[in-house]
Design a protein around this motif. Structure first.
Motif, PDB file in Angstrom:
ATOM      1  N   LEU A  17       0.820  -1.212   0.000  1.00 38.57           N
ATOM      2  CA  LEU A  17       0.000   0.000   0.000  1.00 38.57           C
ATOM      3  C   LEU A  17       0.856   1.265   0.000  1.00 38.57           C
ATOM      4  O   LEU A  17       0.521   2.252  -0.668  1.00 38.57           O
ATOM      5  N   ALA A  18       1.969   1.255   0.731  1.00 33.14           N
ATOM      6  CA  ALA A  18       2.845   2.427   0.769  1.00 33.14           C
ATOM      7  C   ALA A  18       3.418   2.714  -0.614  1.00 33.14           C
ATOM      8  O   ALA A  18       3.500   3.876  -1.036  1.00 33.14           O
ATOM      9  N   LYS A  19       3.810   1.674  -1.327  1.00 33.45           N
ATOM     10  CA  LYS A  19       4.316   1.856  -2.685  1.00 33.45           C
ATOM     11  C   LYS A  19       3.242   2.440  -3.588  1.00 33.45           C
ATOM     12  O   LYS A  19       3.525   3.277  -4.451  1.00 33.45           O
ATOM     13  N   LYS A  20       2.010   2.004  -3.387  1.00 38.21           N
ATOM     14  CA  LYS A  20       0.896   2.522  -4.179  1.00 38.21           C
ATOM     15  C   LYS A  20       0.649   4.000  -3.863  1.00 38.21           C
ATOM     16  O   LYS A  20       0.383   4.811  -4.751  1.00 38.21           O
ATOM     17  N   VAL A  21       0.758   4.368  -2.593  1.00 43.26           N
ATOM     18  CA  VAL A  21       0.531   5.742  -2.160  1.00 43.26           C
ATOM     19  C   VAL A  21       1.557   6.703  -2.769  1.00 43.26           C
ATOM     20  O   VAL A  21       1.248   7.862  -3.034  1.00 43.26           O
TER      21      VAL A  21
END
Length: 67
Positions: A17-21
């Motif tokens: 999710l952090a990479k997506k953010v």
């Protein structure tokens, strides 16, 4: 496991999710920042050092080994 420990599955999800953010829209980033969280990439030119860089810096080396 305490309430503050993260499972391997939770860590995997957090990283995903952090990479997506990193590439999401401004409104999503602002919503996350309202919770006091900043997600920034750990890159060579980043102004914020990684934990590994801090651990390996001269400031934290054992002074006995320096002499």
């Amino acid at each position: 496991m305490t309430n503050q420990e993260i499972t391997k599955d939770e860590l995997s999800l957090l990283i995903k999710l952090a990479k997506k953010v990193l590439w999401c829209d401004r409104a999503t980033k602002q919503a996350i920042q309202k919770h006091g969280i900043h997600i920034i990439p750990a890159r060579f030119y980043s102004e914020i050092p990684t934990i590994e860089e801090v651990k390996n810096s001269f400031e934290y080396r054992d002074l006995k080994r320096a002499f």
